[in-house]
Motif scaffolding. Structure first.
Motif, PDB file in Angstrom:
ATOM      1  N   ALA A   1      47.809  43.351  38.554  1.00  0.00           N
ATOM      2  CA  ALA A   1      47.773  42.467  37.381  1.00  0.00           C
ATOM      3  C   ALA A   1      47.828  41.001  37.800  1.00  0.00           C
ATOM      4  O   ALA A   1      47.128  40.151  37.246  1.00  0.00           O
ATOM      5  CB  ALA A   1      48.935  42.794  36.438  1.00  0.00           C
ATOM      6  N   LEU A   2      48.654  40.695  38.811  1.00  0.00           N
ATOM      7  CA  LEU A   2      48.729  39.313  39.289  1.00  0.00           C
ATOM      8  C   LEU A   2      47.406  38.884  39.927  1.00  0.00           C
ATOM      9  O   LEU A   2      46.939  37.760  39.730  1.00  0.00           O
ATOM     10  CB  LEU A   2      49.868  39.154  40.303  1.00  0.00           C
ATOM     11  CG  LEU A   2      51.299  39.221  39.745  1.00  0.00           C
ATOM     12  CD1 LEU A   2      52.303  39.111  40.874  1.00  0.00           C
ATOM     13  CD2 LEU A   2      51.529  38.122  38.737  1.00  0.00           C
ATOM     14  N   ALA A   3      46.823  39.792  40.700  1.00  0.00           N
ATOM     15  CA  ALA A   3      45.525  39.482  41.325  1.00  0.00           C
ATOM     16  C   ALA A   3      44.469  39.228  40.254  1.00  0.00           C
ATOM     17  O   ALA A   3      43.694  38.265  40.347  1.00  0.00           O
ATOM     18  CB  ALA A   3      45.102  40.635  42.240  1.00  0.00           C
ATOM     19  N   ALA A   4      44.443  40.084  39.227  1.00  0.00           N
ATOM     20  CA  ALA A   4      43.481  39.902  38.135  1.00  0.00           C
ATOM     21  C   ALA A   4      43.749  38.589  37.406  1.00  0.00           C
ATOM     22  O   ALA A   4      42.813  37.883  37.011  1.00  0.00           O
ATOM     23  CB  ALA A   4      43.586  41.077  37.158  1.00  0.00           C
ATOM     24  N   ASN A   5      45.025  38.255  37.253  1.00  0.00           N
ATOM     25  CA  ASN A   5      45.413  37.018  36.582  1.00  0.00           C
ATOM     26  C   ASN A   5      44.852  35.797  37.317  1.00  0.00           C
ATOM     27  O   ASN A   5      44.239  34.910  36.716  1.00  0.00           O
ATOM     28  CB  ASN A   5      46.952  36.942  36.532  1.00  0.00           C
ATOM     29  CG  ASN A   5      47.446  35.850  35.610  1.00  0.00           C
ATOM     30  OD1 ASN A   5      46.662  35.144  35.002  1.00  0.00           O
ATOM     31  ND2 ASN A   5      48.751  35.698  35.529  1.00  0.00           N
ATOM     32  N   ILE A   6      45.045  35.750  38.631  1.00  0.00           N
ATOM     33  CA  ILE A   6      44.578  34.605  39.427  1.00  0.00           C
ATOM     34  C   ILE A   6      43.060  34.521  39.403  1.00  0.00           C
ATOM     35  O   ILE A   6      42.475  33.434  39.295  1.00  0.00           O
ATOM     36  CB  ILE A   6      45.117  34.711  40.872  1.00  0.00           C
ATOM     37  CG1 ILE A   6      46.638  34.573  40.863  1.00  0.00           C
ATOM     38  CG2 ILE A   6      44.504  33.625  41.756  1.00  0.00           C
ATOM     39  CD1 ILE A   6      47.296  34.851  42.191  1.00  0.00           C
ATOM     40  N   VAL A   7      42.390  35.685  39.504  1.00  0.00           N
ATOM     41  CA  VAL A   7      40.922  35.700  39.454  1.00  0.00           C
ATOM     42  C   VAL A   7      40.425  35.167  38.117  1.00  0.00           C
ATOM     43  O   VAL A   7      39.466  34.372  38.061  1.00  0.00           O
ATOM     44  CB  VAL A   7      40.391  37.133  39.701  1.00  0.00           C
ATOM     45  CG1 VAL A   7      38.903  37.211  39.383  1.00  0.00           C
ATOM     46  CG2 VAL A   7      40.638  37.539  41.140  1.00  0.00           C
ATOM     47  N   LEU A   8      41.074  35.567  37.021  1.00  0.00           N
ATOM     48  CA  LEU A   8      40.676  35.085  35.696  1.00  0.00           C
ATOM     49  C   LEU A   8      40.859  33.570  35.571  1.00  0.00           C
ATOM     50  O   LEU A   8      39.998  32.873  35.031  1.00  0.00           O
ATOM     51  CB  LEU A   8      41.485  35.808  34.613  1.00  0.00           C
ATOM     52  CG  LEU A   8      41.122  37.266  34.344  1.00  0.00           C
ATOM     53  CD1 LEU A   8      42.137  37.903  33.408  1.00  0.00           C
ATOM     54  CD2 LEU A   8      39.723  37.370  33.743  1.00  0.00           C
ATOM     55  N   VAL A   9      41.987  33.062  36.076  1.00  0.00           N
ATOM     56  CA  VAL A   9      42.253  31.617  35.987  1.00  0.00           C
ATOM     57  C   VAL A   9      41.230  30.833  36.802  1.00  0.00           C
ATOM     58  O   VAL A   9      40.604  29.884  36.304  1.00  0.00           O
ATOM     59  CB  VAL A   9      43.687  31.297  36.468  1.00  0.00           C
ATOM     60  CG1 VAL A   9      43.900  29.783  36.550  1.00  0.00           C
ATOM     61  CG2 VAL A   9      44.717  31.907  35.531  1.00  0.00           C
ATOM     62  N   LEU A  10      41.058  31.220  38.062  1.00  0.00           N
ATOM     63  CA  LEU A  10      40.120  30.501  38.930  1.00  0.00           C
ATOM     64  C   LEU A  10      38.686  30.644  38.434  1.00  0.00           C
ATOM     65  O   LEU A  10      37.898  29.693  38.492  1.00  0.00           O
ATOM     66  CB  LEU A  10      40.239  31.012  40.371  1.00  0.00           C
ATOM     67  CG  LEU A  10      41.587  30.740  41.055  1.00  0.00           C
ATOM     68  CD1 LEU A  10      41.587  31.327  42.470  1.00  0.00           C
ATOM     69  CD2 LEU A  10      41.879  29.254  41.112  1.00  0.00           C
ATOM     70  N   GLY A  11      38.348  31.833  37.930  1.00  0.00           N
ATOM     71  CA  GLY A  11      37.002  32.047  37.401  1.00  0.00           C
ATOM     72  C   GLY A  11      36.719  31.183  36.183  1.00  0.00           C
ATOM     73  O   GLY A  11      35.644  30.588  36.065  1.00  0.00           O
ATOM     74  N   THR A  12      37.693  31.101  35.296  1.00  0.00           N
ATOM     75  CA  THR A  12      37.524  30.272  34.096  1.00  0.00           C
ATOM     76  C   THR A  12      37.392  28.800  34.462  1.00  0.00           C
ATOM     77  O   THR A  12      36.556  28.072  33.903  1.00  0.00           O
ATOM     78  CB  THR A  12      38.726  30.463  33.142  1.00  0.00           C
ATOM     79  OG1 THR A  12      38.874  31.856  32.848  1.00  0.00           O
ATOM     80  CG2 THR A  12      38.521  29.698  31.851  1.00  0.00           C
ATOM     81  N   LEU A  13      38.212  28.331  35.404  1.00  0.00           N
ATOM     82  CA  LEU A  13      38.122  26.942  35.844  1.00  0.00           C
ATOM     83  C   LEU A  13      36.774  26.652  36.502  1.00  0.00           C
ATOM     84  O   LEU A  13      36.185  25.588  36.312  1.00  0.00           O
ATOM     85  CB  LEU A  13      39.259  26.630  36.827  1.00  0.00           C
ATOM     86  CG  LEU A  13      40.680  26.578  36.231  1.00  0.00           C
ATOM     87  CD1 LEU A  13      41.712  26.438  37.338  1.00  0.00           C
ATOM     88  CD2 LEU A  13      40.805  25.424  35.243  1.00  0.00           C
ATOM     89  N   THR A  14      36.270  27.631  37.247  1.00  0.00           N
ATOM     90  CA  THR A  14      34.977  27.456  37.911  1.00  0.00           C
ATOM     91  C   THR A  14      33.843  27.377  36.895  1.00  0.00           C
ATOM     92  O   THR A  14      32.953  26.523  36.983  1.00  0.00           O
ATOM     93  CB  THR A  14      34.714  28.608  38.894  1.00  0.00           C
ATOM     94  OG1 THR A  14      35.797  28.670  39.836  1.00  0.00           O
ATOM     95  CG2 THR A  14      33.408  28.405  39.645  1.00  0.00           C
ATOM     96  N   ILE A  15      33.873  28.288  35.913  1.00  0.00           N
ATOM     97  CA  ILE A  15      32.842  28.283  34.865  1.00  0.00           C
ATOM     98  C   ILE A  15      32.865  26.967  34.090  1.00  0.00           C
ATOM     99  O   ILE A  15      31.820  26.416  33.721  1.00  0.00           O
ATOM    100  CB  ILE A  15      33.050  29.481  33.908  1.00  0.00           C
ATOM    101  CG1 ILE A  15      32.766  30.799  34.645  1.00  0.00           C
ATOM    102  CG2 ILE A  15      32.155  29.367  32.680  1.00  0.00           C
ATOM    103  CD1 ILE A  15      33.171  32.027  33.873  1.00  0.00           C
ATOM    104  N   ALA A  16      34.073  26.442  33.870  1.00  0.00           N
ATOM    105  CA  ALA A  16      34.213  25.183  33.123  1.00  0.00           C
ATOM    106  C   ALA A  16      33.865  23.964  33.980  1.00  0.00           C
ATOM    107  O   ALA A  16      33.823  22.842  33.471  1.00  0.00           O
ATOM    108  CB  ALA A  16      35.635  25.047  32.595  1.00  0.00           C
ATOM    109  N   GLY A  17      33.640  24.176  35.277  1.00  0.00           N
ATOM    110  CA  GLY A  17      33.304  23.063  36.158  1.00  0.00           C
ATOM    111  C   GLY A  17      34.484  22.187  36.502  1.00  0.00           C
ATOM    112  O   GLY A  17      34.318  21.027  36.893  1.00  0.00           O
ATOM    113  N   ALA A  18      35.706  22.746  36.383  1.00  0.00           N
ATOM    114  CA  ALA A  18      36.911  21.960  36.661  1.00  0.00           C
ATOM    115  C   ALA A  18      37.152  21.848  38.163  1.00  0.00           C
ATOM    116  O   ALA A  18      36.733  22.706  38.940  1.00  0.00           O
ATOM    117  CB  ALA A  18      38.121  22.600  35.987  1.00  0.00           C
ATOM    118  N   THR A  19      37.841  20.790  38.558  1.00  0.00           N
ATOM    119  CA  THR A  19      38.225  20.588  39.954  1.00  0.00           C
ATOM    120  C   THR A  19      39.694  20.945  40.113  1.00  0.00           C
ATOM    121  O   THR A  19      40.530  20.517  39.313  1.00  0.00           O
ATOM    122  CB  THR A  19      38.011  19.119  40.368  1.00  0.00           C
ATOM    123  OG1 THR A  19      36.644  18.775  40.155  1.00  0.00           O
ATOM    124  CG2 THR A  19      38.370  18.909  41.822  1.00  0.00           C
TER     125      THR A  19
END
Length: 461
Positions: A1-19
């Motif tokens: 669950a923690l691994a999925a959590n981090i992937v979701l956060v980083l993935g969302t930030l990447t899609i949004a083009g955040a740094t």
């Protein structure tokens, strides 16, 4: 669950083009801590049901049901804080708020649905028939309420020391993020005593500040800060040189064996620094007002007072310890303070939620039920604090530069936050409860006296 959590956060930030920035990392750290806490809350509830001789399937179902309200309250409160910080904060504070908001949504999903799906899969296929859990603490009966006066003295002393250190440091407590100026960073081979280096730099600048930041990976970092308005004292022949080059030249001239290597320069104008400081304060005050309103709505006003008292207590002591270590307040430190607020709030909400639940289920004296609730949540509090502290200590020991500052104040905040949820938030709530009870009793007595003194009115058919 923690691994999925981090992937979701980083993935969302990447899609949004955040740094990804340091405040963003702070948001991710708090997200991990809250995700761990959500799972610990669920597992603690499952363990309680297993102790009450429930079957594994029923224990899992009831564990999720009874932890849901606590997890929702803690996460919604922190999400509200993130929204307020985004609206009132500036760049770095907004970066923290965005990452935290994404992380909270991901944490709720992974803690409540992903782990439940895994449990259901294991139970449905009969891959598990029992769940064994180690109990680090047996059923405790510590009189936390009885220790509240001693704890109040300890907190008062720590707060006074912290305030004295804050006042005593003067403007030296602010980095260039808030005062404006230039910060030049170096790696070095030979340690230069701070007093000698400061004395040598006075040949060029009369207000230069020197500090060292430890790191186990690169051997340490030397930072030289030249505040805006620091007057040049001599060397007019070098007017064409950049400020950071002048600092480097002065160090190499006086300490050639140090072999310093320039790794970075940060320069901020005084007006920008003042704006950062003002918006950071406004964002924190707005977040606290939002917290008071939400907790008053979900619990009572007394609970809100307790939560805010714990937040103020943790932030003041965290800043005091940080400044006592010779560090300076900067934007990454503000991100760490925001993380402390989120962590402390989460911890306090968990305790308050159990108090509210036990008041509805059990009969007895108010103080006895509060004590019972604190003991009920003690195992979860220590587990979550230890897990989060491990993460923060890794950042403290292995992270250099601003990461080290962030980790130091976070480590202090985790320890003080655990203490405050037991000995600050709850006692303040008790004080308000007792005052409200006395006020209600006095009002009832006055109403009864007024009714008894009213003359009887004759009536006729």
């Amino acid at each position: 669950a923690l691994a999925a959590n981090i992937v979701l956060v980083l993935g969302t930030l990447t899609i949004a083009g955040a740094t990804i920035t340091l405040p963003g990392i702070a948001g991710i750290v708090l997200t991990i801590g809250m995700a761990v806490d959500a799972n610990v809350l669920i597992f603690e509830r499952i363990r309680e049901e297993l102790i009450n001789n429930k079957s594994v399937g029923n224990a899992v179902r009831l564990g999720y049901e009874r932890a849901f309200s606590t997890i929702l309250d803690a996460n919604i409160t922190t999400l509200l804080t993130a929204i307020i910080l985004y609206n009132f904060g500036t760049g770095p504070v907004r970066g923290f708020a965005v990452t935290l908001a994404i992380g909270i949504v991901a944490s709720l999903f992974t803690a409540l649905f992903v782990t439940r799906a895994i449990f259901d899969l294991l139970l449905h296929n009969k891959w598990i028939s029992d769940v064994k859990m180690v109990r680090l603490l047996s059923k405790t009966s510590i009189d936390f309420v009885g220790m509240r006066r001693v704890a109040a003295i300890v907190s008062a002393v720590l707060l006074l020391i912290s305030i004295a250190v804050f006042i005593g440091r003067g403007t030296d407590k602010y980095s260039v993020d808030f005062t404006g100026g230039m910060e030049v960073s170096y790696k070095y081979e030979q340690h230069i005593p701070s007093a000698e280096l400061r004395s040598a730099l006075e040949g060029e600048f009369n207000n230069a500040r020197v500090s060292y930041k430890a790191s186990m990976t690169d051997g340490g970092l030397l930072e030289v800060v030249v505040p805006e308005g620091s007057e040049r004292t001599k060397n007019e022949s070098n007017e064409s040189m950049n400020l950071d080059n002048l600092v480097t030249a002065a160090i190499n001239k006086n300490f050639p064996d140090a072999n310093v290597d320039h790794v970075g320069t940060k320069q901020i104008g005084s007006l920008v620094g003042a704006k950062f400081r003002q918006q950071a304060i406004v964002a924190m005050v707005a977040a606290i007002i939002g917290i008071v309103l939400y907790i008053s709505f979900r619990f009572e006003f007394g609970y809100a007072l307790g939560a805010v008292a714990a937040l103020a207590h943790d932030v003041i002591i965290g800043v005091g310890v940080f400044l006592l270590c010779g560090r300076q307040l900067s934007l990454p430190v503000i991100a760490a303070l925001l993380t402390i607020i989120g962590y402390s709030l989460n911890d306090t909400i968990v305790v308050f939620d159990r108090i509210r639940e036990n008041l509805a289920l059990k009969k007895g004296k108010f103080l006895d039920i509060v004590n019972l609730s604190l003991n009920n949540t003690l195992s979860r509090t220590l587990l979550t604090s230890t897990t989060t502290l491990i993460v923060v200590l890794m950042l403290l020991f292995f992270g250099g530069g601003a990461i080290n500052d962030f980790a130091l104040i976070m480590a202090t905040g985790v320890i003080v936050g655990t203490y405050s949820s037991l000995f600050v938030a709850t006692p303040v709530m008790i004080i308000y409860h007792n005052w409200a009870a006395k006020r209600a009793a006095a009002a009832a007595a006055a109403a009864a006296a007024a009714a008894s003194s009213k003359p009887e009115v004759a009536t006729s058919a």
